[in-house]
Design a protein around this motif. Structure first.
Motif, short mmCIF file in Angstrom:
data_model
loop_
_atom_site.label_atom_id
_atom_site.label_comp_id
_atom_site.label_asym_id
_atom_site.label_seq_id
_atom_site.Cartn_x
_atom_site.Cartn_y
_atom_site.Cartn_z
N LYS A 14 0.82 -1.22 0.00
CA LYS A 14 0.00 0.00 0.00
C LYS A 14 0.86 1.27 0.00
O LYS A 14 2.07 1.22 0.27
N PHE A 62 -15.89 3.35 6.77
CA PHE A 62 -14.54 3.79 6.39
C PHE A 62 -14.27 3.70 4.89
O PHE A 62 -13.16 3.92 4.43
N LEU A 66 -10.93 4.81 2.90
CA LEU A 66 -10.15 3.67 2.40
C LEU A 66 -9.80 3.85 0.92
O LEU A 66 -8.66 3.64 0.50
P1 ADP Z 1 -7.96 -6.75 5.70
O1 ADP Z 1 -7.15 -5.77 4.87
O2 ADP Z 1 -7.20 -7.25 6.88
O3 ADP Z 1 -8.54 -7.87 4.84
P2 ADP Z 1 -10.64 -5.63 5.72
O4 ADP Z 1 -10.86 -6.35 4.44
O5 ADP Z 1 -11.62 -5.82 6.82
O6 ADP Z 1 -9.19 -5.95 6.31
O7 ADP Z 1 -10.59 -4.07 5.44
C1 ADP Z 1 -9.94 -3.57 4.28
C2 ADP Z 1 -9.06 -2.40 4.69
O8 ADP Z 1 -9.91 -1.36 5.20
C3 ADP Z 1 -8.10 -2.69 5.84
O9 ADP Z 1 -6.87 -3.24 5.40
C4 ADP Z 1 -7.92 -1.35 6.47
O10 ADP Z 1 -6.91 -0.60 5.80
C5 ADP Z 1 -9.26 -0.68 6.25
N1 ADP Z 1 -10.09 -0.78 7.45
C6 ADP Z 1 -10.67 -1.88 7.94
N2 ADP Z 1 -11.37 -1.62 9.06
C7 ADP Z 1 -11.20 -0.29 9.30
C8 ADP Z 1 -11.66 0.60 10.30
N3 ADP Z 1 -12.42 0.20 11.30
N4 ADP Z 1 -11.28 1.90 10.20
C9 ADP Z 1 -10.49 2.32 9.19
N5 ADP Z 1 -10.03 1.53 8.20
C10 ADP Z 1 -10.37 0.24 8.26
#
Ligand code: ADP
Ligand code: MG
Length: 137
Positions: A14, A62, A66
């Motif tokens: 990232k 988010f 994101l």
């Molecule tokens: P992962 O990347 O571990 O698979 P997720 O798919 O749940 O996690 O979420 C995608 C991305 O969104 C995460 O890597 C993170 O950067 C962001 N994210 C997830 N949950 C949150 C949150 N509560 N607040 C802010 N950003 C978040």
């Protein structure tokens, strides 16, 4: 499904990690753990492309932040392959929030925060296929 099937998964380094010049260090972690880097490219997504990539999260609070973040700078998209590549990459990455990630995982070592957590990895076979197609088709 057999527990030791050869899989492909999508990994992304990232923007926060590219900015800190961690590409080589993160790639070495994959290679040291028998995940081959089949293909790798540096790209910068538009906001719209990031929204498409993360559309599974479109109802999350988010989502907007994101997608802005993922499109804020260059990223490296990679196809990794190896035995159980999807789960093994997730294990190497560590928990979403670096604060909760186990010692030695990429997110524990390099992650800054839950949003700037340095790497993405596909979470299932179906998402791995879709995410590889997104970047490499
Ligand atoms: P992962 O990347 O571990 O698979 P997720 O798919 O749940 O996690 O979420 C995608 C991305 O969104 C995460 O890597 C993170 O950067 C962001 N994210 C997830 N949950 C949150 C949150 N509560 N607040 C802010 N950003 C978040
Ligand atoms: Mg995810």
């Amino acid at each position: 499904m057999s527990s030791n099937s050869i899989e492909r998964t999508l990994s992304i380094i990232k923007p926060d990690a590219i900015e800190r010049q961690l590409e080589t260090k993160i790639k070495k972690i994959f290679l040291d753990n028998k995940l081959n880097i089949v293909d790798s490219k540096k790209v910068q997504l538009s906001k719209k492309e990031a929204e498409e990539f993360y559309k599974v999260h479109q109802t999350k609070p988010f989502y907007e932040k994101l997608c802005s973040y993922l499109s804020s700078g260059p990223i490296i998209a990679m196809i990794l392959d190896g035995e159980n590549a999807i789960q093994r990459n997730r294990d190497l990455m560590g928990a979403t929030d670096p604060e909760n990630a186990k010692d030695g995982t990429i997110r524990k070592v390099y992650g800054i925060s839950i949003d700037k957590n340095s790497v993405h990895g596909s979470d299932s076979l179906i998402n791995a296929k879709a995410e590889i197609d997104f970047f490499f088709s």
